[in-house]
Design a protein around this motif. Structure first.
Motif, mmCIF file in Angstrom:
data_model
loop_
_atom_site.group_PDB
_atom_site.id
_atom_site.type_symbol
_atom_site.label_atom_id
_atom_site.label_comp_id
_atom_site.label_asym_id
_atom_site.label_seq_id
_atom_site.Cartn_x
_atom_site.Cartn_y
_atom_site.Cartn_z
ATOM 1 N N ALA A 132 0.867 -1.172 0.000
ATOM 2 C CA ALA A 132 0.000 0.000 0.000
ATOM 3 C C ALA A 132 0.904 1.223 0.000
ATOM 4 O O ALA A 132 1.813 1.324 0.834
ATOM 5 N N GLY A 133 0.682 2.130 -0.933
ATOM 6 C CA GLY A 133 1.565 3.269 -1.089
ATOM 7 C C GLY A 133 0.917 4.581 -0.712
ATOM 8 O O GLY A 133 -0.190 4.888 -1.152
ATOM 9 N N ILE A 134 1.607 5.336 0.138
ATOM 10 C CA ILE A 134 1.148 6.647 0.588
ATOM 11 C C ILE A 134 2.001 7.725 -0.072
ATOM 12 O O ILE A 134 3.200 7.541 -0.295
ATOM 13 N N GLY A 135 1.395 8.874 -0.356
ATOM 14 C CA GLY A 135 2.151 10.007 -0.884
ATOM 15 C C GLY A 135 2.628 9.787 -2.302
ATOM 16 O O GLY A 135 1.864 9.371 -3.174
ATOM 17 N N GLY A 136 3.914 10.043 -2.526
ATOM 18 C CA GLY A 136 4.459 10.022 -3.871
ATOM 19 C C GLY A 136 4.464 8.668 -4.555
ATOM 20 O O GLY A 136 4.664 8.602 -5.777
ATOM 21 N N VAL A 137 4.270 7.573 -3.816
ATOM 22 C CA VAL A 137 4.276 6.248 -4.448
ATOM 23 C C VAL A 137 2.864 5.717 -4.713
ATOM 24 O O VAL A 137 2.699 4.567 -5.098
ATOM 25 N N MET A 138 1.851 6.571 -4.510
ATOM 26 C CA MET A 138 0.480 6.135 -4.798
ATOM 27 C C MET A 138 0.336 5.640 -6.233
ATOM 28 O O MET A 138 -0.341 4.640 -6.494
ATOM 29 N N SER A 139 0.986 6.350 -7.151
ATOM 30 C CA SER A 139 0.836 6.026 -8.571
ATOM 31 C C SER A 139 2.010 5.214 -9.124
ATOM 32 O O SER A 139 2.097 4.992 -10.331
ATOM 33 N N TYR A 140 2.900 4.767 -8.226
ATOM 34 C CA TYR A 140 4.024 3.950 -8.681
ATOM 35 C C TYR A 140 3.491 2.626 -9.224
ATOM 36 O O TYR A 140 2.630 1.988 -8.581
ATOM 37 N N PRO A 141 3.944 2.188 -10.397
ATOM 38 C CA PRO A 141 3.350 1.004 -11.045
ATOM 39 C C PRO A 141 3.317 -0.265 -10.195
ATOM 40 O O PRO A 141 2.403 -1.083 -10.339
ATOM 41 N N LYS A 142 4.293 -0.451 -9.308
ATOM 42 C CA LYS A 142 4.345 -1.675 -8.517
ATOM 43 C C LYS A 142 3.543 -1.586 -7.217
ATOM 44 O O LYS A 142 3.460 -2.566 -6.470
ATOM 45 N N THR A 143 2.953 -0.440 -6.930
ATOM 46 C CA THR A 143 2.125 -0.292 -5.730
ATOM 47 C C THR A 143 0.802 -1.024 -5.931
ATOM 48 O O THR A 143 0.087 -0.770 -6.900
ATOM 49 N N THR A 144 0.481 -1.937 -5.018
ATOM 50 C CA THR A 144 -0.759 -2.707 -5.147
ATOM 51 C C THR A 144 -1.981 -1.848 -4.862
ATOM 52 O O THR A 144 -2.965 -1.877 -5.612
ATOM 53 N N TYR A 145 -1.920 -1.089 -3.764
ATOM 54 C CA TYR A 145 -3.051 -0.246 -3.368
ATOM 55 C C TYR A 145 -2.571 1.194 -3.134
ATOM 56 O O TYR A 145 -1.728 1.423 -2.263
ATOM 57 N N PRO A 146 -3.114 2.163 -3.866
ATOM 58 C CA PRO A 146 -2.808 3.560 -3.554
ATOM 59 C C PRO A 146 -3.642 4.018 -2.359
ATOM 60 O O PRO A 146 -4.838 3.703 -2.277
ATOM 61 N N LEU A 147 -3.016 4.727 -1.424
ATOM 62 C CA LEU A 147 -3.724 5.212 -0.235
ATOM 63 C C LEU A 147 -3.795 6.737 -0.268
ATOM 64 O O LEU A 147 -2.778 7.412 -0.170
ATOM 65 N N ARG A 148 -5.001 7.267 -0.397
ATOM 66 C CA ARG A 148 -5.163 8.719 -0.320
ATOM 67 C C ARG A 148 -5.062 9.192 1.124
ATOM 68 O O ARG A 148 -4.649 10.304 1.397
ATOM 69 N N ASP A 149 -5.457 8.317 2.041
ATOM 70 C CA ASP A 149 -5.302 8.620 3.466
ATOM 71 C C ASP A 149 -5.101 7.317 4.221
ATOM 72 O O ASP A 149 -5.411 6.233 3.732
ATOM 73 N N PHE A 150 -4.564 7.430 5.421
ATOM 74 C CA PHE A 150 -4.144 6.267 6.203
ATOM 75 C C PHE A 150 -5.309 5.337 6.540
ATOM 76 O O PHE A 150 -5.150 4.114 6.586
ATOM 77 N N SER A 151 -6.493 5.904 6.762
ATOM 78 C CA SER A 151 -7.642 5.093 7.186
ATOM 79 C C SER A 151 -8.089 4.096 6.123
ATOM 80 O O SER A 151 -8.781 3.122 6.435
ATOM 81 N N GLN A 152 -7.690 4.306 4.875
ATOM 82 C CA GLN A 152 -8.074 3.379 3.809
ATOM 83 C C GLN A 152 -7.462 1.997 4.004
ATOM 84 O O GLN A 152 -7.931 1.028 3.387
ATOM 85 N N ILE A 153 -6.435 1.900 4.835
ATOM 86 C CA ILE A 153 -5.839 0.598 5.122
ATOM 87 C C ILE A 153 -6.901 -0.367 5.636
ATOM 88 O O ILE A 153 -6.907 -1.549 5.289
ATOM 89 N N MET A 154 -7.814 0.132 6.445
ATOM 90 C CA MET A 154 -8.844 -0.731 7.019
ATOM 91 C C MET A 154 -9.772 -1.286 5.940
ATOM 92 O O MET A 154 -10.215 -2.432 6.018
ATOM 93 N N ASN A 155 -10.049 -0.495 4.907
ATOM 94 C CA ASN A 155 -10.887 -0.991 3.813
ATOM 95 C C ASN A 155 -10.203 -2.136 3.087
ATOM 96 O O ASN A 155 -10.859 -3.070 2.599
ATOM 97 N N ILE A 156 -8.876 -2.065 2.986
ATOM 98 C CA ILE A 156 -8.112 -3.122 2.326
ATOM 99 C C ILE A 156 -8.083 -4.389 3.181
ATOM 100 O O ILE A 156 -8.389 -5.497 2.708
ATOM 101 N N VAL A 157 -7.742 -4.235 4.447
ATOM 102 C CA VAL A 157 -7.564 -5.385 5.323
ATOM 103 C C VAL A 157 -8.873 -6.114 5.589
ATOM 104 O O VAL A 157 -8.918 -7.346 5.624
ATOM 105 N N PHE A 158 -9.950 -5.371 5.742
ATOM 106 C CA PHE A 158 -11.226 -5.978 6.095
ATOM 107 C C PHE A 158 -12.110 -6.256 4.884
ATOM 108 O O PHE A 158 -13.294 -6.549 5.034
ATOM 109 N N ALA A 159 -11.542 -6.180 3.672
ATOM 110 C CA ALA A 159 -12.307 -6.463 2.464
ATOM 111 C C ALA A 159 -12.703 -7.931 2.430
ATOM 112 O O ALA A 159 -11.916 -8.815 2.762
#
Length: 218
Positions: free
Chosen positions: A190-217
């Motif tokens: 999961a990439g925060i900040g400048g690596v949100m759009s990096y090609p190898k980033t699985t999940y872009p995070l606009r904010d930290f709380s989005q981690i919970m949406n990923i983990v609890f999916a």
């Protein structure tokens, strides 16, 4: 069996849980000026994110025409670290945002294993200053690895210590070297900040709380 998508999360520290970029830059800039490098910029400092102290020093020394011995390099790196540690005294629990604090506590209560995977040798000090000294199940930092990112050693070691496979863990990073390390180790990232759009980033995070949406999916 848990319905959570991931059973463990491995966080980078600087730039993910808190920001110490300003302190790194100030400390490295002081070293640069000491050795007559007057054009060390935040862009140069950004290249140092996620890599070891000595590798960061080499990035700085690219701007110098002078050749330094290994002993001189160690002295410079130590001076930088001492200055950086002095600046870290400015950090306190208020530097941990409510968003990060709530997310970490929610993940902990859900039984998710939480680890730190940082190249910094000051991770323990920073965590203490943030009030997280005993919060994480495992802390793997620059004191316990031999290869820094983009080598995956720090993340592989953290996963092993929490008893999980890379496929069961999510790596949260803000630096390209960290995303590369996670990918090389077989982790989703999961990439925060400048690596949100990096090609190898699985999940872009606009904010930290989005981690919970990923983990609890589901």
């Amino acid at each position: 069996m848990s319905a959570n998508k991931y059973l463990g999360i491995i966080f980078d520290l600087d730039g993910v849980l808190c920001s110490t970029d300003e302190y790194h830059y100030e400390a490295w800039k002081a070293i640069a000026e000491e050795i007559d490098i007057n054009n060390f910029t935040p862009k140069d400092n950004n290249r140092q994110r996620g890599v070891s102290r000595m590798e960061s020093l080499e990035i700085l020394l690219e701007k110098s025409e002078r050749k330094f011995t290994d002993k001189e390099k160690l002295i410079l790196a130590d001076k930088k670290n001492q200055r950086y540690k002095e600046l870290l005294n400015n950090i306190n629990s208020f530097d941990l945002s409510d968003e990060v604090r709530v997310a970490l506590n929610t993940l902990r209560k859900a039984g998710i294993k939480l680890a730190i995977g940082s190249s910094s040798k000051n991770a323990g000090l920073i965590l203490e200053r943030l009030g997280l000294g005993n919060f994480f199940d495992v802390v793997v930092d620059g004191n316990s690895i031999t290869k820094s990112k983009p080598n995956p050693e720090v993340f592989l070691k953290a996963a092993q210590m929490i008893g999980l496979q890379p496929s069961q863990c999510l790596v949260v990073e803000d630096a390209i070297s960290g995303i590369e390390a996670g990918t090389a180790g077989g982790f989703d990232t999961a990439g925060i900040g400048g690596v949100m759009s990096y090609p190898k980033t699985t999940y872009p995070l606009r904010d930290f709380s989005q981690i919970m949406n990923i983990v609890f999916a589901n």
